[in-house]
Enzyme design. Structure first.
Site, mmCIF file in Angstrom:
data_model
loop_
_atom_site.group_PDB
_atom_site.id
_atom_site.type_symbol
_atom_site.label_atom_id
_atom_site.label_comp_id
_atom_site.label_asym_id
_atom_site.label_seq_id
_atom_site.Cartn_x
_atom_site.Cartn_y
_atom_site.Cartn_z
ATOM 1 N N PRO A 63 18.053 25.730 8.399
ATOM 2 C CA PRO A 63 18.431 26.996 9.046
ATOM 3 C C PRO A 63 19.866 26.886 9.535
ATOM 4 O O PRO A 63 20.237 25.881 10.136
ATOM 5 C CB PRO A 63 17.458 27.079 10.234
ATOM 6 N N GLN B 5 11.970 30.870 12.031
ATOM 7 C CA GLN B 5 12.186 29.971 13.174
ATOM 8 C C GLN B 5 12.322 30.764 14.472
ATOM 9 O O GLN B 5 13.078 31.741 14.535
ATOM 10 C CB GLN B 5 13.444 29.126 12.968
ATOM 11 N N CYS C 198 19.018 23.584 19.099
ATOM 12 C CA CYS C 198 20.267 24.347 19.127
ATOM 13 C C CYS C 198 21.140 23.931 20.318
ATOM 14 O O CYS C 198 20.691 23.965 21.455
ATOM 15 C CB CYS C 198 19.967 25.844 19.204
ATOM 16 N N LYS D 125 11.633 21.559 14.858
ATOM 17 C CA LYS D 125 12.888 20.902 14.477
ATOM 18 C C LYS D 125 13.582 20.469 15.755
ATOM 19 O O LYS D 125 13.765 21.277 16.674
ATOM 20 C CB LYS D 125 13.753 21.877 13.691
HETATM 21 C C1 LIG Z 1 26.608 27.095 11.433
HETATM 22 C C2 LIG Z 1 25.319 26.365 11.753
HETATM 23 C C3 LIG Z 1 24.242 27.078 12.263
HETATM 24 C C4 LIG Z 1 23.028 26.435 12.556
HETATM 25 N N1 LIG Z 1 21.961 27.177 12.972
HETATM 26 C C5 LIG Z 1 20.751 26.568 13.166
HETATM 27 C C6 LIG Z 1 19.576 27.331 13.475
HETATM 28 O O1 LIG Z 1 19.595 28.584 13.529
HETATM 29 N N2 LIG Z 1 18.429 26.637 13.704
HETATM 30 C C7 LIG Z 1 18.357 25.278 13.614
HETATM 31 O O2 LIG Z 1 17.293 24.707 13.828
HETATM 32 N N3 LIG Z 1 19.447 24.533 13.282
HETATM 33 C C8 LIG Z 1 20.610 25.153 13.044
HETATM 34 N N4 LIG Z 1 21.696 24.404 12.644
HETATM 35 C C9 LIG Z 1 21.536 22.948 12.395
HETATM 36 C C10 LIG Z 1 21.208 22.680 10.916
HETATM 37 O O3 LIG Z 1 19.939 23.225 10.591
HETATM 38 C C11 LIG Z 1 21.188 21.180 10.606
HETATM 39 O O4 LIG Z 1 20.251 20.555 11.437
HETATM 40 C C12 LIG Z 1 22.555 20.531 10.807
HETATM 41 O O5 LIG Z 1 23.575 21.303 10.220
HETATM 42 C C13 LIG Z 1 22.594 19.110 10.219
HETATM 43 O O6 LIG Z 1 22.321 19.143 8.846
HETATM 44 P P1 LIG Z 1 23.504 19.018 7.732
HETATM 45 O O7 LIG Z 1 24.334 17.817 8.100
HETATM 46 O O8 LIG Z 1 22.774 18.859 6.436
HETATM 47 O O9 LIG Z 1 24.307 20.289 7.824
HETATM 48 C C14 LIG Z 1 22.906 25.026 12.367
HETATM 49 C C15 LIG Z 1 24.009 24.308 11.863
HETATM 50 C C16 LIG Z 1 25.189 24.958 11.541
HETATM 51 C C17 LIG Z 1 26.349 24.155 10.980
#
Ligand SMILES: Cc1cc2nc3c(=O)[nH]c(=O)nc-3n(C[C@H](O)[C@H](O)[C@H](O)COP(=O)(O)O)c2cc1C
Length: 308
Positions: free
Chosen positions: A7, A68, A98, A139
């Site tokens: 997400p 979510q 978050c 999460k």
């Molecule tokens: C712009 C942005 C928005 C995000 N929004 C959410 C969200 O709405 N809900 C959530 O559980 N995590 C959110 N995350 C976290 C991501 O789901 C993920 O856990 C995090 O980016 C690490 O994974 P990655 O290194 O593969 O990007 C967000 C991350 C980013 C960069």
């Protein structure tokens, strides 16, 4: 061995999920959080964030999208979880990660990692409220300032009856600073028996191999890596060379056409530029295009120049 699209509020909305799942390799998406305060969210609000609800809970390519919820009140979250399940969400995910100050000030997201008892109450209430066939998942990050409560939080989520737990291997204080602490995923796996999904800093097929090795998790969630390399999930599953820019450009054009159909014309150009800006770290051609289009503010004119 499943691959999840993470997400990402403001980045991976229904249009991005549509485009990415068409490319293949993604087994499941989790939609960006819907914030729950004191009342039952209307169908309209839930459909705005997860329009896939009107399509059997799946993207047009047929990939399920979990909804979510983010909040701090167990009763209210449970009522909304039941409502979302009723509307056909194929799973309900609860956000305990978050880091945004506005969200944390109201008691939601990562700030709950300081209160494993409340996390337990939220998961248990949601699990009770949602029909058995619909997974209730969670999460989390590893903690707020440090990892001292990471295991307690994971245990609380398991004891609450969650069906699965995704761990973004960082604390809130870590923000997005690399490297993610993959070794913590292995520690959590030793503590809890529920299925664990590994998340954080998977940018290449090699990273995917490594996170699985270090964590022992079969399932991996990828966020930014899939935005920057849209064919990453497909390559992880089937191998092959990275998609060349000439194949990706029509995908970017299709994305922008969908964005213009759904988003206010004032905001549409920003969305395209955001993606091009991120693609630039893997594709020099995207960097060039981004530079050329940066100043253009008119949505239609931007579409014309994109095709030039
Ligand atoms: C712009 C942005 C928005 C995000 N929004 C959410 C969200 O709405 N809900 C959530 O559980 N995590 C959110 N995350 C976290 C991501 O789901 C993920 O856990 C995090 O980016 C690490 O994974 P990655 O290194 O593969 O990007 C967000 C991350 C980013 C960069």
């Amino acid at each position: 061995m499943r691959l999840f699209l993470a997400p990402m509020e403001g980045l991976a909305d229904a249009v991005m999920r549509d485009v990415l799942t068409r490319l293949g390799g993604i087994d499941l998406c989790v939609a960006e959080f819907v914030r729950v305060t004191h009342h039952l969210l209307s169908e309209r609000v839930l459909l705005r964030t997860v329009p896939e609800l009107a399509n059997g809970g799946c993207t047009p390519a047929g990939v399920p999208v979990r909804l979510q919820l983010l909040g701090s009140d167990p009763v209210c979250l449970a009522e909304n979880a039941a409502q979302a399940a009723e509307l056909g969400a194929p799973g309900i995910d609860l956000n305990f990660g978050c880091p945004a100050p506005t969200v944390n000030r109201h008691g939601g997201g990562a700030v709950l990692l300081a209160e494993p008892e409340r996390i337990h109450a939220i998961v248990a209430a949601a699990r009770r409220a949602v029909p058995e066939g619909v997974p209730v998942t969670a999460k989390m990050r590893l903690g707020l300032e440090d990892t001292s409560l990471a295991l307690d939080c994971a245990r609380a989520i398991e004891a609450g009856g969650a069906d699965e737990l995704t761990v973004h291997a960082r604390t809130r204080a870590d923000r997005y600073r690399p490297p993610a602490r993959w070794e913590w995923l292995a520690r959590i796996r030793e503590e809890v028996a529920l299925p664990l999904v590994a998340n954080g800093d998977v940018w290449t097929p090699g990273d995917w191999e490594k996170i699985r090795q270090v964590s022992g998790c079969g399932d991996v969630m990828i966020g930014r890596g899939l935005i920057i390399r849209p064919d990453l999930a497909r390559r992880i599953k089937s191998g092959g060379e990275p998609m060349p820019w000439r194949e990706l450009l029509p995908v970017v054009e299709a994305y922008y056409a969908l964005v213009r159909a759904r988003v206010d014309p004032r905001h549409a150009p920003g969305r395209l530029k955001q993606w091009l800006g991120m693609l630039a770290s893997a594709y020099p051609e995207a960097e060039e295009l981004h530079r050329r289009l940066r100043a253009e503010r008119d949505a239609e004119e931007l579409a014309r120049r994109l095709r030039e």
